[in-house]
Design a protein around this motif. Sequence first.
Motif: not given
Length: 179
Positions: A83, A117-118, A158, A161-162, A165-166, A169
């Motif tokens: 990210a 990814y972000a 933010w 939420k990582l 997403k990470l 992944a």
Amino acid sequence: MSGSILVAYATRYGSTQEVAETMAATLRERGFEVDLQPAQDVKTLAGYQAIILGAPIFMSRWHKDARHFLTRHSIALATLPVAIFALGPTHADEKEFQEARQQLDTELAQFSWLTAYAVEIFGGKFDPAKFNIPYTLLPVLKNIPASDVRDWDAIRAWTSKLPAKLLWAPAYTGEVPSD
């Protein structure tokens, strides 16, 4: 360090470090093991599950330590979920945010192998009293008032939420090559 998230940052006057510290604290509050380091001090990415890298955009460029970090660790970063964040705008002006995002996208385009990814732009902090040479010699910078448009709630949201997403992944293999 095994199984942890690395929050690496580059900073010129400390503002991005403060944001990185808030991100690390937010992740720790949610039960994650987090390592917080200046990007220039990171020797290896072995043992990390995910990387968060942040740096300011200053004078239309992303901080050199962030760019060097991506270059130095390119082999490992190609296999890890990453990210990216940048601090840029010093006013709550949508046009400034768009311009900062374009600048960051231009910088990241130099690293075509990188899958982020972000990616996020946050407001920054501007304090001309902290400037040193050669910036103190630029009269235009002396006349700009200090500002701080970092949105701490947005930064925490933010960051929260990582992990989703990470850590889940598709590119994450669990194997990190030596860099």
